[in-house]
Scaffold this motif. Structure first.
Motif, PDB file in Angstrom:
ATOM      1  N   ASP A  14       0.880  -1.153  -0.258  1.00 48.48           N
ATOM      2  CA  ASP A  14       0.034  -0.173   0.119  1.00 48.48           C
ATOM      3  C   ASP A  14       0.891   1.213   0.008  1.00 48.48           C
ATOM      4  O   ASP A  14       0.293   2.514  -0.072  1.00 48.48           O
ATOM      5  N   ARG A  15       2.194   0.901   0.082  1.00 51.52           N
ATOM      6  CA  ARG A  15       3.082   2.384   0.117  1.00 51.52           C
ATOM      7  C   ARG A  15       3.084   2.871  -1.307  1.00 51.52           C
ATOM      8  O   ARG A  15       2.988   2.390  -2.422  1.00 51.52           O
ATOM      9  N   GLU A  16       3.143   4.214  -1.297  1.00 55.87           N
ATOM     10  CA  GLU A  16       3.332   5.039  -2.319  1.00 55.87           C
ATOM     11  C   GLU A  16       4.583   5.299  -2.719  1.00 55.87           C
ATOM     12  O   GLU A  16       5.443   5.963  -2.165  1.00 55.87           O
ATOM     13  N   ARG A  17       5.128   5.105  -3.974  1.00 56.48           N
ATOM     14  CA  ARG A  17       6.320   5.269  -4.695  1.00 56.48           C
ATOM     15  C   ARG A  17       6.681   5.080  -6.044  1.00 56.48           C
ATOM     16  O   ARG A  17       5.555   4.518  -6.526  1.00 56.48           O
ATOM     17  N   GLY A  18       7.411   6.154  -6.430  1.00 58.59           N
ATOM     18  CA  GLY A  18       7.328   6.128  -7.909  1.00 58.59           C
ATOM     19  C   GLY A  18       7.745   7.661  -8.554  1.00 58.59           C
ATOM     20  O   GLY A  18       7.676   8.541  -7.822  1.00 58.59           O
ATOM     21  N   LEU A  19       7.506   7.805  -9.784  1.00 61.13           N
ATOM     22  CA  LEU A  19       7.636   9.099 -10.538  1.00 61.13           C
ATOM     23  C   LEU A  19       6.452   9.932 -10.437  1.00 61.13           C
ATOM     24  O   LEU A  19       5.268   9.490 -10.533  1.00 61.13           O
ATOM     25  N   LEU A  20       6.457  11.095 -10.134  1.00 60.68           N
ATOM     26  CA  LEU A  20       5.426  12.107 -10.242  1.00 60.68           C
ATOM     27  C   LEU A  20       5.144  12.865 -11.347  1.00 60.68           C
ATOM     28  O   LEU A  20       6.116  12.561 -12.424  1.00 60.68           O
ATOM     29  N   ASP A  21       4.156  13.746 -11.718  1.00 65.42           N
ATOM     30  CA  ASP A  21       3.977  14.412 -13.031  1.00 65.42           C
ATOM     31  C   ASP A  21       5.277  15.050 -13.234  1.00 65.42           C
ATOM     32  O   ASP A  21       6.326  15.514 -12.280  1.00 65.42           O
ATOM     33  N   THR A  22       5.649  15.316 -14.554  1.00 63.43           N
ATOM     34  CA  THR A  22       6.733  15.939 -15.308  1.00 63.43           C
ATOM     35  C   THR A  22       6.334  17.476 -15.284  1.00 63.43           C
ATOM     36  O   THR A  22       5.100  17.611 -15.827  1.00 63.43           O
ATOM     37  N   PRO A  50       0.714  15.190 -17.153  1.00 63.43           N
ATOM     38  CA  PRO A  50       0.276  13.898 -16.457  1.00 63.43           C
ATOM     39  C   PRO A  50       1.086  12.654 -16.855  1.00 63.43           C
ATOM     40  O   PRO A  50       0.614  11.880 -17.494  1.00 63.43           O
ATOM     41  N   THR A  51       2.332  12.483 -16.315  1.00 62.95           N
ATOM     42  CA  THR A  51       3.069  11.231 -16.535  1.00 62.95           C
ATOM     43  C   THR A  51       3.080  10.322 -15.392  1.00 62.95           C
ATOM     44  O   THR A  51       3.800   9.249 -15.670  1.00 62.95           O
ATOM     45  N   ALA A  52       2.430  10.635 -14.527  1.00 62.25           N
ATOM     46  CA  ALA A  52       2.454   9.659 -12.983  1.00 62.25           C
ATOM     47  C   ALA A  52       1.018   8.846 -13.056  1.00 62.25           C
ATOM     48  O   ALA A  52       0.158   9.374 -13.499  1.00 62.25           O
ATOM     49  N   SER A  53       1.139   7.970 -12.177  1.00 60.63           N
ATOM     50  CA  SER A  53      -0.088   7.210 -11.831  1.00 60.63           C
ATOM     51  C   SER A  53      -0.867   7.951 -11.068  1.00 60.63           C
ATOM     52  O   SER A  53      -0.747   8.225  -9.571  1.00 60.63           O
ATOM     53  N   GLU A  54      -2.177   8.442 -11.540  1.00 65.12           N
ATOM     54  CA  GLU A  54      -3.186   9.011 -10.866  1.00 65.12           C
ATOM     55  C   GLU A  54      -3.822   7.986  -9.896  1.00 65.12           C
ATOM     56  O   GLU A  54      -4.062   8.444  -8.680  1.00 65.12           O
ATOM     57  N   ARG A  55      -4.032   6.766 -10.298  1.00 64.32           N
ATOM     58  CA  ARG A  55      -4.573   5.736  -9.239  1.00 64.32           C
ATOM     59  C   ARG A  55      -3.535   5.612  -8.049  1.00 64.32           C
ATOM     60  O   ARG A  55      -4.229   5.275  -7.149  1.00 64.32           O
ATOM     61  N   GLY A  57      -2.130   7.918  -6.712  1.00 63.21           N
ATOM     62  CA  GLY A  57      -1.804   9.109  -5.996  1.00 63.21           C
ATOM     63  C   GLY A  57      -0.632   9.865  -6.237  1.00 63.21           C
ATOM     64  O   GLY A  57      -0.104  10.764  -5.479  1.00 63.21           O
ATOM     65  N   LEU A  58       0.181   9.466  -7.342  1.00 64.83           N
ATOM     66  CA  LEU A  58       1.418  10.264  -7.624  1.00 64.83           C
ATOM     67  C   LEU A  58       1.263  11.311  -8.806  1.00 64.83           C
ATOM     68  O   LEU A  58       1.956  12.179  -8.881  1.00 64.83           O
ATOM     69  N   GLY A  59       0.057  11.558  -9.440  1.00 63.74           N
ATOM     70  CA  GLY A  59       0.006  12.482 -10.293  1.00 63.74           C
ATOM     71  C   GLY A  59      -1.603  12.880 -10.153  1.00 63.74           C
ATOM     72  O   GLY A  59      -2.454  12.397  -9.741  1.00 63.74           O
ATOM     73  N   SER A  60      -1.997  13.773 -11.100  1.00 68.93           N
ATOM     74  CA  SER A  60      -3.219  14.493 -10.918  1.00 68.93           C
ATOM     75  C   SER A  60      -4.049  13.984 -12.040  1.00 68.93           C
ATOM     76  O   SER A  60      -5.186  13.929 -11.984  1.00 68.93           O
ATOM     77  N   GLY A  61      -3.356  13.365 -13.077  1.00 64.77           N
ATOM     78  CA  GLY A  61      -4.226  12.805 -14.338  1.00 64.77           C
ATOM     79  C   GLY A  61      -4.614  13.810 -15.327  1.00 64.77           C
ATOM     80  O   GLY A  61      -5.332  13.411 -16.193  1.00 64.77           O
ATOM     81  N   SER A  62      -4.177  15.092 -15.309  1.00 61.12           N
ATOM     82  CA  SER A  62      -4.479  16.032 -16.264  1.00 61.12           C
ATOM     83  C   SER A  62      -3.287  16.907 -16.126  1.00 61.12           C
ATOM     84  O   SER A  62      -2.437  17.216 -15.346  1.00 61.12           O
ATOM     85  N   VAL A  63      -3.311  17.967 -17.069  1.00 62.80           N
ATOM     86  CA  VAL A  63      -2.521  18.953 -17.495  1.00 62.80           C
ATOM     87  C   VAL A  63      -2.809  20.187 -16.291  1.00 62.80           C
ATOM     88  O   VAL A  63      -4.040  20.598 -16.177  1.00 62.80           O
ATOM     89  N   ASP A  64      -1.798  20.720 -15.546  1.00 63.39           N
ATOM     90  CA  ASP A  64      -2.121  21.752 -14.435  1.00 63.39           C
ATOM     91  C   ASP A  64      -1.137  22.865 -14.980  1.00 63.39           C
ATOM     92  O   ASP A  64      -0.115  22.406 -15.287  1.00 63.39           O
ATOM     93  N   LEU A  65      -1.597  24.124 -14.480  1.00 65.35           N
ATOM     94  CA  LEU A  65      -0.649  25.116 -14.732  1.00 65.35           C
ATOM     95  C   LEU A  65      -0.300  25.774 -13.505  1.00 65.35           C
ATOM     96  O   LEU A  65      -1.255  26.010 -12.681  1.00 65.35           O
TER      97      LEU A  65
END
Length: 177
Positions: A14-22, A50-55, A57-65
């Motif tokens: 259940d740990r969160e680890r990995g790359l975040l959004d770019t 959105p280059t990370a896994s939204e599922r 919790g590592l990314g937003s799943g969309s383009v953010d400004l």
């Protein structure tokens, strides 16, 4: 690249680890420190892809400004940076602005050699419209000028707050033109 690890006592699966959004950012100087100007002012615009896994919790799943303003004071080989900015996270998904957040930070940088810079920074992320869910991160690291106007660097440190990762690690490249 930004990485996230959560090292708490939850089940290992259940740990969160990995790359975040770019994040891709452009910065411009609005005012340069000089004899009659005590500090420099810069403005920065950033796009989070959105280059990370939204599922996970590592990314937003969309383009953010985002937009950020910084005031910098330099003394020979040492500098102090103060930052304030805003992330438009939900506006581009056609939803309410619950994901938007304010950003405030401070950093001390020191040129250890002609090509290596060390830094210590802290920043606070506050969800727009609410102080609950605020996250504070402290990070230390270094940047190296590998070629003229090309820098590589990174840092690591703890993060505190609701749903914050235990450790934040960043790595990146900066091209000055």
């Amino acid at each position: 690249m930004r990485f996230r690890w959560s090292l708490d006592d939850r089940d290992a699966n259940d740990r969160e680890r990995g790359l975040l959004d770019t994040i891709v950012a452009l910065k411009t100087v609005l005012l340069e420190q000089g004899e009659d100007k005590p500090l420099s002012l810069t403005a920065e615009g950033a796009v989070s892809l959105p280059t990370a896994s939204e599922r996970r919790g590592l990314g937003s799943g969309s383009v953010d400004l985002g937009i950020n303003f910084a005031a910098t004071r330099e003394w020979e080989r040492t500098a102090l940076d103060l930052n304030a900015g805003y992330l438009f996270a939900e506006h581009f998904r056609g939803q309410r602005a619950d994901g938007d957040e304010w950003f405030f930070g401070a950093a001390v940088r020191h040129m250890a050699t002609d090509t290596a810079e060390t830094f210590v920074e802290t920043f606070l992320e506050i969800p727009a419209g609410s102080s609950s869910g605020a996250v504070t991160t402290i990070r230390a690291g270094a940047n190296w000028e590998v070629r003229e106007n090309l820098f590589l660097g990174g840092g690591a440190g703890p993060s505190f707050g609701t749903d914050s990762p235990d450790v934040v690690v960043t790595a990146g490249a900066t091209w000055v033109f």
